[in-house]
Design a protein around this motif. Structure first.
Motif, PDB file in Angstrom:
ATOM      1  N   ALA A  37      31.667  43.497  47.051  1.00 19.66           N
ATOM      2  CA  ALA A  37      32.612  43.991  46.050  1.00 19.66           C
ATOM      3  C   ALA A  37      33.832  43.080  46.006  1.00 19.66           C
ATOM      4  O   ALA A  37      34.247  42.533  47.036  1.00 19.66           O
ATOM      5  CB  ALA A  37      33.036  45.415  46.391  1.00 19.66           C
ATOM      6  N   ALA A  38      34.391  42.924  44.836  1.00 15.30           N
ATOM      7  CA  ALA A  38      35.555  42.062  44.671  1.00 15.30           C
ATOM      8  C   ALA A  38      36.688  42.466  45.618  1.00 15.30           C
ATOM      9  O   ALA A  38      37.334  41.610  46.231  1.00 15.30           O
ATOM     10  CB  ALA A  38      36.022  42.091  43.220  1.00 15.30           C
ATOM     11  N   GLU A  39      36.920  43.763  45.756  1.00 17.18           N
ATOM     12  CA  GLU A  39      37.996  44.223  46.641  1.00 17.18           C
ATOM     13  C   GLU A  39      37.748  43.835  48.105  1.00 17.18           C
ATOM     14  O   GLU A  39      38.693  43.586  48.834  1.00 17.18           O
ATOM     15  CB  GLU A  39      38.187  45.736  46.512  1.00 17.18           C
ATOM     16  N   THR A  97      35.539  35.581  37.514  1.00 18.20           N
ATOM     17  CA  THR A  97      34.361  36.375  37.886  1.00 18.20           C
ATOM     18  C   THR A  97      34.738  37.548  38.770  1.00 18.20           C
ATOM     19  O   THR A  97      35.789  37.546  39.413  1.00 18.20           O
ATOM     20  CB  THR A  97      33.311  35.505  38.605  1.00 18.20           C
ATOM     21  N   ASP A  98      33.845  38.532  38.783  1.00 16.96           N
ATOM     22  CA  ASP A  98      33.968  39.626  39.739  1.00 16.96           C
ATOM     23  C   ASP A  98      32.654  39.770  40.501  1.00 16.96           C
ATOM     24  O   ASP A  98      32.389  40.792  41.114  1.00 16.96           O
ATOM     25  CB  ASP A  98      34.357  40.933  39.057  1.00 16.96           C
ATOM     26  N   VAL A 154      39.250  34.737  48.972  1.00 16.58           N
ATOM     27  CA  VAL A 154      39.029  33.753  47.915  1.00 16.58           C
ATOM     28  C   VAL A 154      40.349  33.454  47.213  1.00 16.58           C
ATOM     29  O   VAL A 154      41.279  34.261  47.261  1.00 16.58           O
ATOM     30  CB  VAL A 154      37.983  34.248  46.888  1.00 16.58           C
ATOM     31  N   PRO A 155      40.437  32.292  46.566  1.00 13.91           N
ATOM     32  CA  PRO A 155      41.672  31.976  45.835  1.00 13.91           C
ATOM     33  C   PRO A 155      41.945  33.003  44.735  1.00 13.91           C
ATOM     34  O   PRO A 155      41.010  33.476  44.080  1.00 13.91           O
ATOM     35  CB  PRO A 155      41.368  30.600  45.223  1.00 13.91           C
ATOM     36  N   PRO A 156      43.194  33.355  44.512  1.00 10.57           N
ATOM     37  CA  PRO A 156      43.538  34.398  43.540  1.00 10.57           C
ATOM     38  C   PRO A 156      43.004  34.133  42.130  1.00 10.57           C
ATOM     39  O   PRO A 156      42.605  35.059  41.440  1.00 10.57           O
ATOM     40  CB  PRO A 156      45.071  34.412  43.537  1.00 10.57           C
ATOM     41  N   GLY A 157      42.958  32.896  41.693  1.00 10.24           N
ATOM     42  CA  GLY A 157      42.504  32.576  40.355  1.00 10.24           C
ATOM     43  C   GLY A 157      41.042  32.880  40.109  1.00 10.24           C
ATOM     44  O   GLY A 157      40.612  33.004  38.951  1.00 10.24           O
ATOM     45  N   VAL A 158      40.281  33.026  41.152  1.00  9.08           N
ATOM     46  CA  VAL A 158      38.847  33.302  41.017  1.00  9.08           C
ATOM     47  C   VAL A 158      38.612  34.603  40.269  1.00  9.08           C
ATOM     48  O   VAL A 158      37.675  34.721  39.475  1.00  9.08           O
ATOM     49  CB  VAL A 158      38.164  33.345  42.414  1.00  9.08           C
ATOM     50  N   PHE A 159      39.485  35.569  40.447  1.00  6.95           N
ATOM     51  CA  PHE A 159      39.299  36.880  39.827  1.00  6.95           C
ATOM     52  C   PHE A 159      39.496  36.864  38.317  1.00  6.95           C
ATOM     53  O   PHE A 159      39.109  37.799  37.631  1.00  6.95           O
ATOM     54  CB  PHE A 159      40.207  37.920  40.485  1.00  6.95           C
ATOM     55  N   THR A 160      40.074  35.789  37.785  1.00  3.36           N
ATOM     56  CA  THR A 160      40.186  35.660  36.328  1.00  3.36           C
ATOM     57  C   THR A 160      38.888  35.131  35.734  1.00  3.36           C
ATOM     58  O   THR A 160      38.689  35.208  34.525  1.00  3.36           O
ATOM     59  CB  THR A 160      41.339  34.708  35.941  1.00  3.36           C
TER      60      THR A 160
END
Length: 162
Positions: free
Chosen positions: A105-107, A121-122, A113-119
């Motif tokens: 899970a993303a959480e 993919t999840d 992981v680098p913060p920008g990754v969440f923009t």
């Protein structure tokens, strides 16, 4: 027929990574001596991939010598020789330690992981052994393209450009 399990000797580290990328159980450790390679192959029923004449001559194990020194050509050769084309399961093994990956899970990986990754993919996978986290990032399309070229070459088709 069971999917082959491999053991790459010290000289075939890149090949081991590519086999893992394709989802094949591939043991690789740079510190294994010839005797340890033979014992592990016998115990675990692995095919030893090596260019070492001594290991190749050991009749107690199943071994194979890739003809080329180029890892891309070696992969195509193995896909053909061991009829692996229909057995690949890309992006299912840790490239570092060979463990099957688990979805995460993303959480659960937010701090890993680098913060920008969440923009972007999840979707994440994590290795339960070494903790490495994987996601379809900037290298993903390139790896998919490389796999496609291997498969095209294996089939005798003209590979698409990189």
């Amino acid at each position: 027929m069971a999917v082959p399990r491999f053991l790459c000797d010290v000289h075939l580290g890149r090949l081991a990574r590519w086999l893992r990328l394709l989802g094949f159980d591939t043991l690789y450790r740079r510190d294994l001596e010839d005797g340890e390679i033979v014992r592990a192959a016998r115990k675990e029923g692995r095919i030893v991939l090596t260019r070492d004449g001594g290991i190749l001559a050991d009749g107690r194990i199943n071994s194979f010598r890739p003809a080329s020194t180029d890892p891309d050509e070696q992969i195509v050769e193995l896909l053909r020789v061991f009829s692996l084309e229909g057995r690949i399961r890309p992006f299912t093994r840790c490239l570092e330690c060979n463990t099957p990956l688990r979805q995460a899970a993303a959480e659960a990986v937010r701090d890993l992981v680098p913060p920008g990754v969440f923009t972007v993919t999840d979707e994440f996978c994590r290795c339960p052994t070494c903790g490495r986290v994987y996601w379809p990032g900037s290298h993903y399309e390139g790896m998919k393209g490389r796999i496609g070229r291997w498969l095209s070459t294996c089939r005798g088709e003209a590979p698409s450009p990189p």
